[in-house]
Design a protein around this motif. Sequence first.
Motif, PDB file in Angstrom:
ATOM      1  N   SER A   2     -47.201 -61.682 -95.520  1.00 58.17           N
ATOM      2  CA  SER A   2     -48.655 -61.564 -95.666  1.00 58.17           C
ATOM      3  C   SER A   2     -48.997 -60.654 -96.837  1.00 58.17           C
ATOM      4  CB  SER A   2     -49.271 -61.006 -94.380  1.00 58.17           C
ATOM      5  OG  SER A   2     -48.975 -59.632 -94.249  1.00 58.17           O
ATOM      6  N   GLU A   3     -50.169 -60.846 -97.390  1.00 54.40           N
ATOM      7  CA  GLU A   3     -50.632 -60.042 -98.525  1.00 54.40           C
ATOM      8  C   GLU A   3     -50.721 -58.567 -98.136  1.00 54.40           C
ATOM      9  OE1 GLU A   3     -51.492 -59.648-102.469  1.00 54.40           O
ATOM     10  OE2 GLU A   3     -51.044 -61.534-101.453  1.00 54.40           O
ATOM     11  N   GLU A   4     -51.127 -58.302 -96.891  1.00 53.07           N
ATOM     12  CA  GLU A   4     -51.244 -56.920 -96.416  1.00 53.07           C
ATOM     13  C   GLU A   4     -49.877 -56.228 -96.428  1.00 53.07           C
ATOM     14  OE1 GLU A   4     -52.110 -54.410 -92.340  1.00 53.07           O
ATOM     15  OE2 GLU A   4     -52.703 -56.502 -92.422  1.00 53.07           O
ATOM     16  N   LYS A   5     -48.854 -56.896 -95.893  1.00 54.53           N
ATOM     17  CA  LYS A   5     -47.512 -56.303 -95.890  1.00 54.53           C
ATOM     18  C   LYS A   5     -46.966 -56.171 -97.303  1.00 54.53           C
ATOM     19  CE  LYS A   5     -45.881 -57.467 -91.307  1.00 54.53           C
ATOM     20  NZ  LYS A   5     -44.836 -58.136 -90.526  1.00 54.53           N
ATOM     21  N   LEU A   6     -47.240 -57.143 -98.147  1.00 52.10           N
ATOM     22  CA  LEU A   6     -46.770 -57.103 -99.525  1.00 52.10           C
ATOM     23  C   LEU A   6     -47.352 -55.897-100.260  1.00 52.10           C
ATOM     24  CD1 LEU A   6     -44.933 -58.886-101.240  1.00 52.10           C
ATOM     25  CD2 LEU A   6     -46.953 -60.049-102.075  1.00 52.10           C
ATOM     26  N   ASN A   7     -48.610 -55.579 -99.988  1.00 52.03           N
ATOM     27  CA  ASN A   7     -49.267 -54.434-100.628  1.00 52.03           C
ATOM     28  C   ASN A   7     -48.722 -53.104-100.121  1.00 52.03           C
ATOM     29  OD1 ASN A   7     -50.924 -56.003-102.247  1.00 52.03           O
ATOM     30  ND2 ASN A   7     -52.542 -56.100-100.723  1.00 52.03           N
ATOM     31  N   ARG A   8     -48.099 -53.106 -98.940  1.00 52.72           N
ATOM     32  CA  ARG A   8     -47.602 -51.861 -98.341  1.00 52.72           C
ATOM     33  C   ARG A   8     -46.112 -51.640 -98.563  1.00 52.72           C
ATOM     34  NH1 ARG A   8     -48.809 -51.023 -92.506  1.00 52.72           N
ATOM     35  NH2 ARG A   8     -48.312 -48.913 -93.129  1.00 52.72           N
ATOM     36  N   LEU A   9     -45.421 -52.560 -99.204  1.00 52.66           N
ATOM     37  CA  LEU A   9     -43.971 -52.471 -99.371  1.00 52.66           C
ATOM     38  C   LEU A   9     -43.496 -51.169-100.003  1.00 52.66           C
ATOM     39  CD1 LEU A   9     -42.701 -55.975-100.547  1.00 52.66           C
ATOM     40  CD2 LEU A   9     -42.209 -54.805 -98.416  1.00 52.66           C
ATOM     41  N   PHE A  10     -44.286 -50.593-100.877  1.00 53.81           N
ATOM     42  CA  PHE A  10     -43.867 -49.404-101.612  1.00 53.81           C
ATOM     43  C   PHE A  10     -44.272 -48.100-100.930  1.00 53.81           C
ATOM     44  CE2 PHE A  10     -44.196 -52.855-104.695  1.00 53.81           C
ATOM     45  CZ  PHE A  10     -42.917 -52.838-105.212  1.00 53.81           C
ATOM     46  N   GLU A  11     -44.825 -48.179 -99.722  1.00 53.53           N
ATOM     47  CA  GLU A  11     -45.184 -46.980 -98.965  1.00 53.53           C
ATOM     48  C   GLU A  11     -43.938 -46.404 -98.300  1.00 53.53           C
ATOM     49  OE1 GLU A  11     -48.187 -47.772 -96.064  1.00 53.53           O
ATOM     50  OE2 GLU A  11     -49.558 -48.623 -97.538  1.00 53.53           O
ATOM     51  N   GLN A  12     -43.873 -45.077 -98.230  1.00 53.12           N
ATOM     52  CA  GLN A  12     -42.749 -44.437 -97.562  1.00 53.12           C
ATOM     53  C   GLN A  12     -42.703 -44.847 -96.098  1.00 53.12           C
ATOM     54  OE1 GLN A  12     -42.791 -40.211 -97.973  1.00 53.12           O
ATOM     55  NE2 GLN A  12     -42.627 -40.279-100.180  1.00 53.12           N
ATOM     56  N   PHE A  13     -41.522 -45.135 -95.622  1.00 56.21           N
ATOM     57  CA  PHE A  13     -41.226 -45.461 -94.227  1.00 56.21           C
ATOM     58  C   PHE A  13     -41.793 -46.793 -93.750  1.00 56.21           C
ATOM     59  CE2 PHE A  13     -41.419 -40.756 -94.468  1.00 56.21           C
ATOM     60  CZ  PHE A  13     -40.067 -40.528 -94.395  1.00 56.21           C
ATOM     61  N   PHE A  14     -42.372 -47.588 -94.654  1.00 57.46           N
ATOM     62  CA  PHE A  14     -42.882 -48.902 -94.258  1.00 57.46           C
ATOM     63  C   PHE A  14     -41.723 -49.889 -94.173  1.00 57.46           C
ATOM     64  CE2 PHE A  14     -44.381 -53.189 -95.195  1.00 57.46           C
ATOM     65  CZ  PHE A  14     -45.277 -53.346 -94.162  1.00 57.46           C
ATOM     66  N   ARG A  15     -41.721 -50.681 -93.109  1.00 57.35           N
ATOM     67  CA  ARG A  15     -40.732 -51.741 -92.944  1.00 57.35           C
ATOM     68  C   ARG A  15     -41.481 -53.034 -92.707  1.00 57.35           C
ATOM     69  NH1 ARG A  15     -36.519 -48.990 -88.873  1.00 57.35           N
ATOM     70  NH2 ARG A  15     -36.139 -47.170 -90.136  1.00 57.35           N
ATOM     71  N   ALA A  16     -41.144 -54.043 -93.478  1.00 56.78           N
ATOM     72  CA  ALA A  16     -41.807 -55.333 -93.327  1.00 56.78           C
ATOM     73  C   ALA A  16     -41.473 -55.951 -91.978  1.00 56.78           C
ATOM     74  CB  ALA A  16     -41.407 -56.269 -94.456  1.00 56.78           C
ATOM     75  N   ASP A  17     -40.249 -55.720 -91.505  1.00 60.60           N
ATOM     76  CA  ASP A  17     -39.820 -56.244 -90.205  1.00 60.60           C
ATOM     77  C   ASP A  17     -39.876 -55.103 -89.202  1.00 60.60           C
ATOM     78  OD1 ASP A  17     -38.658 -57.420 -88.017  1.00 60.60           O
ATOM     79  OD2 ASP A  17     -36.800 -58.005 -89.033  1.00 60.60           O
ATOM     80  N   SER A  18     -40.951 -55.046 -88.423  1.00 57.25           N
ATOM     81  CA  SER A  18     -41.158 -53.923 -87.507  1.00 57.25           C
ATOM     82  C   SER A  18     -40.172 -53.906 -86.354  1.00 57.25           C
ATOM     83  CB  SER A  18     -42.590 -53.952 -86.965  1.00 57.25           C
ATOM     84  OG  SER A  18     -42.830 -55.181 -86.306  1.00 57.25           O
ATOM     85  N   SER A  19     -39.414 -54.985 -86.152  1.00 57.78           N
ATOM     86  CA  SER A  19     -38.443 -55.012 -85.061  1.00 57.78           C
ATOM     87  C   SER A  19     -37.147 -54.303 -85.426  1.00 57.78           C
ATOM     88  CB  SER A  19     -38.137 -56.459 -84.661  1.00 57.78           C
ATOM     89  OG  SER A  19     -37.477 -57.133 -85.719  1.00 57.78           O
ATOM     90  N   ARG A  20     -36.962 -53.934 -86.707  1.00 54.05           N
ATOM     91  CA  ARG A  20     -35.740 -53.257 -87.134  1.00 54.05           C
ATOM     92  C   ARG A  20     -35.834 -51.770 -86.854  1.00 54.05           C
ATOM     93  NH1 ARG A  20     -32.791 -54.987 -92.317  1.00 54.05           N
ATOM     94  NH2 ARG A  20     -31.719 -56.646 -91.267  1.00 54.05           N
ATOM     95  N   SER A  21     -34.731 -51.194 -86.431  1.00 54.45           N
ATOM     96  CA  SER A  21     -34.663 -49.748 -86.241  1.00 54.45           C
ATOM     97  C   SER A  21     -33.873 -49.155 -87.394  1.00 54.45           C
ATOM     98  CB  SER A  21     -33.962 -49.424 -84.920  1.00 54.45           C
ATOM     99  OG  SER A  21     -32.593 -49.799 -85.002  1.00 54.45           O
ATOM    100  N   SER A  22     -33.806 -47.841 -87.451  1.00 52.41           N
ATOM    101  CA  SER A  22     -33.048 -47.206 -88.533  1.00 52.41           C
ATOM    102  C   SER A  22     -31.564 -47.488 -88.392  1.00 52.41           C
ATOM    103  CB  SER A  22     -33.322 -45.704 -88.574  1.00 52.41           C
ATOM    104  OG  SER A  22     -32.973 -45.114 -87.357  1.00 52.41           O
ATOM    105  N   ARG A  23     -31.120 -47.882 -87.210  1.00 55.89           N
ATOM    106  CA  ARG A  23     -29.707 -48.226 -87.018  1.00 55.89           C
ATOM    107  C   ARG A  23     -29.370 -49.570 -87.646  1.00 55.89           C
ATOM    108  NH1 ARG A  23     -27.473 -47.157 -81.245  1.00 55.89           N
ATOM    109  NH2 ARG A  23     -26.048 -45.693 -82.206  1.00 55.89           N
ATOM    110  N   SER A  24     -30.323 -50.492 -87.653  1.00 56.92           N
ATOM    111  CA  SER A  24     -30.032 -51.836 -88.186  1.00 56.92           C
ATOM    112  C   SER A  24     -30.719 -52.113 -89.513  1.00 56.92           C
ATOM    113  CB  SER A  24     -30.464 -52.900 -87.177  1.00 56.92           C
ATOM    114  OG  SER A  24     -31.866 -52.876 -87.003  1.00 56.92           O
ATOM    115  N   GLY A  25     -31.580 -51.241 -89.929  1.00 60.18           N
ATOM    116  CA  GLY A  25     -32.321 -51.491 -91.159  1.00 60.18           C
ATOM    117  C   GLY A  25     -32.130 -50.383 -92.166  1.00 60.18           C
TER     118      GLY A  25
END
Length: 62
Positions: A2-25
């Motif tokens: 989505s355009e909204e997620k694309l615009n947020r890609l460069f934000e700190q701690f933003f993950r496009a796939d919210s189902s990923r944890s720090s262990r898998s992403g």
Amino acid sequence: MSEEKLNRLFEQFFRADSSRSSRSGGSGLGLAISKEIVELHGGKIKAESHDNIISFTIFLPL
């Protein structure tokens, strides 16, 4: 993506796939750091999404 997620890609701690944890992403810092480095060199970075493929373009002054 989505355009909204694309615009947020460069934000700190933003993950496009919210189902990923720090262990898998990751921590979501890589693109934020990349943007900071590019901008410190007087450039710009952008992301575009077409057919489920995300392309990154970096512009740096000569």
